[in-house]
Design a protein around this motif. Structure first.
Motif, mmCIF file in Angstrom:
data_model
loop_
_atom_site.group_PDB
_atom_site.id
_atom_site.type_symbol
_atom_site.label_atom_id
_atom_site.label_comp_id
_atom_site.label_asym_id
_atom_site.label_seq_id
_atom_site.Cartn_x
_atom_site.Cartn_y
_atom_site.Cartn_z
ATOM 1 N N MET A 1 100.320 150.503 64.663
ATOM 2 C CA MET A 1 100.581 149.545 63.572
ATOM 3 C C MET A 1 99.235 148.941 63.562
ATOM 4 N N VAL A 2 98.131 148.593 63.472
ATOM 5 C CA VAL A 2 97.299 148.028 62.650
ATOM 6 C C VAL A 2 96.991 146.930 62.514
ATOM 7 N N HIS A 3 96.479 146.038 63.818
ATOM 8 C CA HIS A 3 96.279 144.271 63.302
ATOM 9 C C HIS A 3 95.409 143.891 62.219
ATOM 10 N N VAL A 4 95.341 143.103 61.531
ATOM 11 C CA VAL A 4 94.887 142.420 60.532
ATOM 12 C C VAL A 4 94.634 140.784 60.434
ATOM 13 N N THR A 5 93.786 140.232 60.794
ATOM 14 C CA THR A 5 93.681 139.387 60.452
ATOM 15 C C THR A 5 93.644 139.058 59.105
ATOM 16 N N HIS A 6 94.055 137.844 58.557
ATOM 17 C CA HIS A 6 94.012 137.940 56.762
ATOM 18 C C HIS A 6 93.622 136.126 56.448
ATOM 19 N N LYS A 7 93.354 135.501 55.269
ATOM 20 C CA LYS A 7 92.810 134.627 55.419
ATOM 21 C C LYS A 7 93.594 133.741 55.389
ATOM 22 N N THR A 8 94.365 133.293 55.414
ATOM 23 C CA THR A 8 95.248 132.339 55.945
ATOM 24 C C THR A 8 95.830 131.972 56.686
ATOM 25 N N HIS A 9 95.288 133.260 58.320
ATOM 26 C CA HIS A 9 95.234 133.120 59.351
ATOM 27 C C HIS A 9 95.411 131.703 59.778
ATOM 28 N N PRO A 10 93.527 131.698 59.669
ATOM 29 C CA PRO A 10 93.072 130.431 59.981
ATOM 30 C C PRO A 10 93.749 129.296 59.889
ATOM 31 N N ASP A 11 93.948 129.031 58.815
ATOM 32 C CA ASP A 11 95.437 127.803 58.134
ATOM 33 C C ASP A 11 96.250 127.909 58.940
ATOM 34 N N ILE A 12 96.898 128.686 59.048
ATOM 35 C CA ILE A 12 98.732 128.923 59.672
ATOM 36 C C ILE A 12 97.974 128.424 61.431
ATOM 37 N N VAL A 13 96.685 128.503 61.575
ATOM 38 C CA VAL A 13 96.532 128.363 63.416
ATOM 39 C C VAL A 13 95.805 126.388 63.599
ATOM 40 N N LYS A 14 95.084 126.276 62.799
ATOM 41 C CA LYS A 14 95.600 125.189 62.554
ATOM 42 C C LYS A 14 96.546 123.897 62.219
ATOM 43 N N ARG A 15 97.959 124.376 61.578
ATOM 44 C CA ARG A 15 99.351 124.029 61.299
ATOM 45 C C ARG A 15 99.883 124.331 62.522
ATOM 46 N N LEU A 16 99.462 124.929 63.628
ATOM 47 C CA LEU A 16 100.211 125.713 65.037
ATOM 48 C C LEU A 16 99.985 124.104 66.008
ATOM 49 N N LYS A 17 98.137 123.884 65.940
ATOM 50 C CA LYS A 17 98.259 123.863 66.519
ATOM 51 C C LYS A 17 98.451 121.637 66.157
ATOM 52 N N ARG A 18 98.148 121.363 65.097
ATOM 53 C CA ARG A 18 98.797 119.830 64.682
ATOM 54 C C ARG A 18 100.365 120.083 65.387
ATOM 55 N N ALA A 19 101.369 121.074 65.623
ATOM 56 C CA ALA A 19 102.372 120.831 66.104
ATOM 57 C C ALA A 19 102.093 120.802 66.989
ATOM 58 N N GLU A 20 101.270 121.483 67.859
ATOM 59 C CA GLU A 20 101.059 121.550 69.911
ATOM 60 C C GLU A 20 100.554 119.664 69.967
ATOM 61 N N GLY A 21 99.679 119.545 68.533
ATOM 62 C CA GLY A 21 99.861 117.637 69.361
ATOM 63 C C GLY A 21 101.232 116.843 69.062
ATOM 64 N N HIS A 22 101.923 117.288 68.484
ATOM 65 C CA HIS A 22 102.754 116.631 67.775
ATOM 66 C C HIS A 22 103.495 116.559 68.920
ATOM 67 N N LEU A 23 103.679 117.647 69.169
ATOM 68 C CA LEU A 23 104.627 118.038 71.204
ATOM 69 C C LEU A 23 103.952 117.309 71.582
#
Length: 91
Positions: A1-23
């Motif tokens: 299976m080939v890994h593909v980065t999609h245009k939504t991935h940067p937004d998902i990373v931002k969400r996770l970083k925000r959650a990391e800060g909250h944690l």
């Protein structure tokens, strides 16, 4: 299976970083003996942020990877169906 980065991935990373800060804030609140209601509210926000990131990633995978898998004549449709079943258990 080939890994593909999609245009939504940067937004998902931002969400996770925000959650990391909250944690990190929740941990600080616990260490500072903040009231349980405040801590629980912040933990709930962390859970929602992570769940939203996960949902976005799963939907992105379904929209892009599985849609292309079905269109790919070299790949058996059953493999795409099996992958769809597998990923939906994470919703």
């Amino acid at each position: 299976m080939v890994h593909v980065t999609h245009k939504t991935h940067p937004d998902i990373v931002k969400r996770l970083k925000r959650a990391e800060g909250h944690l990190r804030n929740v941990i600080g609140m616990m260490e500072a003996d903040r009231p349980c209601m405040e801590v629980v509210q912040q933990l709930h926000a962390v859970e929602r942020a992570v769940a939203a990131a996960k949902k976005a990633l799963v939907h992105d995978h379904i929209d892009h990877c599985l849609a292309h898998a079905v269109e790919d004549e070299g790949r058996a449709p059953q493999l795409a169906i099996d992958e769809f079943k597998e990923i939906t258990k994470y919703l």
